[in-house]
Design a protein around this motif. Structure first.
Motif, PDB file in Angstrom:
ATOM      1  N   VAL A   9       0.830  -1.202   0.000  1.00  0.00           N
ATOM      2  CA  VAL A   9       0.000   0.000   0.000  1.00  0.00           C
ATOM      3  C   VAL A   9       0.867   1.255   0.000  1.00  0.00           C
ATOM      4  CG1 VAL A   9      -1.789   1.275   1.252  1.00  0.00           C
ATOM      5  CG2 VAL A   9      -1.822  -1.221   1.262  1.00  0.00           C
ATOM      6  N   ASP A  10       0.506   2.172  -0.865  1.00  0.00           N
ATOM      7  CA  ASP A  10       1.094   3.506  -0.865  1.00  0.00           C
ATOM      8  C   ASP A  10       0.248   4.317   0.120  1.00  0.00           C
ATOM      9  OD1 ASP A  10       1.727   6.162  -1.277  1.00  0.00           O
ATOM     10  OD2 ASP A  10       1.582   6.069  -3.454  1.00  0.00           O
ATOM     11  N   TRP A  11       0.786   4.495   1.327  1.00  0.00           N
ATOM     12  CA  TRP A  11      -0.012   5.101   2.397  1.00  0.00           C
ATOM     13  C   TRP A  11      -0.345   6.557   2.141  1.00  0.00           C
ATOM     14  CZ3 TRP A  11      -2.695   1.838   4.795  1.00  0.00           C
ATOM     15  CH2 TRP A  11      -2.209   0.556   5.060  1.00  0.00           C
ATOM     16  N   SER A  12       0.462   7.257   1.368  1.00  0.00           N
ATOM     17  CA  SER A  12       0.103   8.650   1.055  1.00  0.00           C
ATOM     18  C   SER A  12      -1.115   8.683   0.128  1.00  0.00           C
ATOM     19  CB  SER A  12       1.286   9.406   0.444  1.00  0.00           C
ATOM     20  OG  SER A  12       1.711   8.798  -0.751  1.00  0.00           O
ATOM     21  N   ALA A  13      -1.199   7.762  -0.813  1.00  0.00           N
ATOM     22  CA  ALA A  13      -2.387   7.675  -1.680  1.00  0.00           C
ATOM     23  C   ALA A  13      -3.598   7.244  -0.861  1.00  0.00           C
ATOM     24  CB  ALA A  13      -2.135   6.695  -2.824  1.00  0.00           C
ATOM     25  N   GLU A  65     -10.008   0.221  -8.885  1.00  0.00           N
ATOM     26  CA  GLU A  65     -10.401   0.358  -7.486  1.00  0.00           C
ATOM     27  C   GLU A  65      -9.195   0.233  -6.558  1.00  0.00           C
ATOM     28  OE1 GLU A  65     -13.600  -2.408  -6.847  1.00  0.00           O
ATOM     29  OE2 GLU A  65     -15.030  -1.150  -7.905  1.00  0.00           O
ATOM     30  N   SER A  66      -8.254  -0.605  -6.913  1.00  0.00           N
ATOM     31  CA  SER A  66      -7.041  -0.767  -6.094  1.00  0.00           C
ATOM     32  C   SER A  66      -6.238   0.518  -6.069  1.00  0.00           C
ATOM     33  CB  SER A  66      -6.182  -1.902  -6.642  1.00  0.00           C
ATOM     34  OG  SER A  66      -6.862  -3.129  -6.579  1.00  0.00           O
ATOM     35  N   ARG A  67      -6.092   1.134  -7.220  1.00  0.00           N
ATOM     36  CA  ARG A  67      -5.321   2.387  -7.289  1.00  0.00           C
ATOM     37  C   ARG A  67      -5.974   3.486  -6.468  1.00  0.00           C
ATOM     38  NH1 ARG A  67      -2.999   1.312 -12.822  1.00  0.00           N
ATOM     39  NH2 ARG A  67      -1.049   0.354 -12.158  1.00  0.00           N
ATOM     40  N   GLN A  68      -7.305   3.473  -6.393  1.00  0.00           N
ATOM     41  CA  GLN A  68      -8.018   4.491  -5.624  1.00  0.00           C
ATOM     42  C   GLN A  68      -7.582   4.474  -4.162  1.00  0.00           C
ATOM     43  OE1 GLN A  68     -12.272   3.959  -5.530  1.00  0.00           O
ATOM     44  NE2 GLN A  68     -12.603   5.875  -4.467  1.00  0.00           N
ATOM     45  N   GLN A  73       0.542  -2.626  -5.581  1.00  0.00           N
ATOM     46  CA  GLN A  73       0.983  -3.957  -5.994  1.00  0.00           C
ATOM     47  C   GLN A  73      -0.200  -4.757  -6.541  1.00  0.00           C
ATOM     48  OE1 GLN A  73       3.314  -6.053  -3.095  1.00  0.00           O
ATOM     49  NE2 GLN A  73       3.505  -7.857  -4.363  1.00  0.00           N
ATOM     50  N   LEU A  74      -1.335  -4.683  -5.891  1.00  0.00           N
ATOM     51  CA  LEU A  74      -2.543  -5.356  -6.361  1.00  0.00           C
ATOM     52  C   LEU A  74      -2.964  -4.788  -7.715  1.00  0.00           C
ATOM     53  CD1 LEU A  74      -4.825  -7.372  -5.820  1.00  0.00           C
ATOM     54  CD2 LEU A  74      -6.007  -5.557  -4.554  1.00  0.00           C
ATOM     55  N   ALA A  75      -2.908  -3.483  -7.860  1.00  0.00           N
ATOM     56  CA  ALA A  75      -3.255  -2.842  -9.129  1.00  0.00           C
ATOM     57  C   ALA A  75      -2.325  -3.295 -10.247  1.00  0.00           C
ATOM     58  CB  ALA A  75      -3.219  -1.325  -8.985  1.00  0.00           C
ATOM     59  N   ALA A  76      -1.044  -3.429  -9.947  1.00  0.00           N
ATOM     60  CA  ALA A  76      -0.074  -3.861 -10.962  1.00  0.00           C
ATOM     61  C   ALA A  76      -0.354  -5.292 -11.423  1.00  0.00           C
ATOM     62  CB  ALA A  76       1.344  -3.739 -10.416  1.00  0.00           C
ATOM     63  N   ILE A  77      -0.704  -6.159 -10.486  1.00  0.00           N
ATOM     64  CA  ILE A  77      -1.032  -7.540 -10.850  1.00  0.00           C
ATOM     65  C   ILE A  77      -2.296  -7.564 -11.706  1.00  0.00           C
ATOM     66  CG2 ILE A  77      -1.759  -9.786  -9.957  1.00  0.00           C
ATOM     67  CD1 ILE A  77       0.045  -9.194  -7.499  1.00  0.00           C
ATOM     68  N   ALA A  78      -3.315  -6.819 -11.290  1.00  0.00           N
ATOM     69  CA  ALA A  78      -4.565  -6.766 -12.054  1.00  0.00           C
ATOM     70  C   ALA A  78      -4.321  -6.187 -13.446  1.00  0.00           C
ATOM     71  CB  ALA A  78      -5.603  -5.951 -11.298  1.00  0.00           C
ATOM     72  N   GLU A  79      -3.470  -5.178 -13.529  1.00  0.00           N
ATOM     73  CA  GLU A  79      -3.163  -4.579 -14.828  1.00  0.00           C
ATOM     74  C   GLU A  79      -2.452  -5.574 -15.739  1.00  0.00           C
ATOM     75  OE1 GLU A  79      -1.422  -0.451 -16.645  1.00  0.00           O
ATOM     76  OE2 GLU A  79      -0.557  -1.143 -14.761  1.00  0.00           O
ATOM     77  N   ALA A 111      -4.131  -9.959   1.596  1.00  0.00           N
ATOM     78  CA  ALA A 111      -3.173  -9.263   2.455  1.00  0.00           C
ATOM     79  C   ALA A 111      -3.377  -7.750   2.387  1.00  0.00           C
ATOM     80  CB  ALA A 111      -1.745  -9.625   2.046  1.00  0.00           C
ATOM     81  N   THR A 112      -3.622  -7.250   1.194  1.00  0.00           N
ATOM     82  CA  THR A 112      -3.850  -5.813   1.013  1.00  0.00           C
ATOM     83  C   THR A 112      -5.118  -5.376   1.716  1.00  0.00           C
ATOM     84  OG1 THR A 112      -2.724  -5.871  -1.125  1.00  0.00           O
ATOM     85  CG2 THR A 112      -4.178  -3.994  -0.710  1.00  0.00           C
ATOM     86  N   LEU A 113      -6.178  -6.135   1.535  1.00  0.00           N
ATOM     87  CA  LEU A 113      -7.454  -5.790   2.169  1.00  0.00           C
ATOM     88  C   LEU A 113      -7.324  -5.790   3.687  1.00  0.00           C
ATOM     89  CD1 LEU A 113     -10.392  -5.094   1.660  1.00  0.00           C
ATOM     90  CD2 LEU A 113     -10.908  -7.534   1.739  1.00  0.00           C
ATOM     91  N   ALA A 114      -6.607  -6.750   4.231  1.00  0.00           N
ATOM     92  CA  ALA A 114      -6.405  -6.793   5.683  1.00  0.00           C
ATOM     93  C   ALA A 114      -5.694  -5.528   6.166  1.00  0.00           C
ATOM     94  CB  ALA A 114      -5.611  -8.036   6.074  1.00  0.00           C
TER      95      ALA A 114
END
Length: 136
Positions: A9-13, A65-68, A73-79, A111-114
């Motif tokens: 997670v990019d915590w600033s985003a 939605e992940s990028r939002q 990392q999740l967004a990159a895999i989905a992309e 893991a990201t959702l948690a």
């Protein structure tokens, strides 16, 4: 498979999304969870069926939605899955190249959702440890 939680997670985003969404943040995070569970399942089902066209939309949705929420990392895999799916639709091939990414998708999503839910929980104390004292 081990996941480097420091890179999820990019915590600033995440904080920017939290500020922009205001009171609706927790509700929208709930939608992300619901949509993400459906998208991951749809991608896995499409992969099992060898259906490249059925991979594209859920991967695209999950990416956005992940990028939002800063889940880069999740967004990159989905992309990666989306791009492979689109290429396979154009060439009329099975999406076999996406298998490596699809295998990473569910554990990364969970893991990201948690992490996102833990950070969004208003009951979690976020006080930094004081110098010279143990954190409670």
């Amino acid at each position: 498979m081990t996941i480097d939680s420091g890179q999820l997670v990019d915590w600033s985003a995440f904080q920017a999304a939290r500020s922009e969404l205001g009171a609706g943040f927790v509700r929208i995070l709930g939608y992300f969870k619901e949509d993400g569970v459906k998208s991951v399942a749809a991608i896995e089902d499409a992969m099992r069926a060898g259906n490249a066209a059925a991979i594209v939309l859920p991967a695209h949705t999950l990416k956005g939605e992940s990028r939002q929420f800063g889940a880069e990392q999740l967004a990159a895999i989905a992309e990666a899955i989306e791009v492979i799916g689109r290429q396979c639709v154009e060439t009329r091939d099975a999406p076999d190249q996406a298998l490596e990414h699809v295998v990473k998708l569910r554990p990364t999503f969970e893991a990201t959702l948690a992490m996102l839910e833990r950070e969004a929980n208003p009951l979690v104390e976020r006080r930094p440890a004081a110098f010279g004292r143990r954190a409670v």
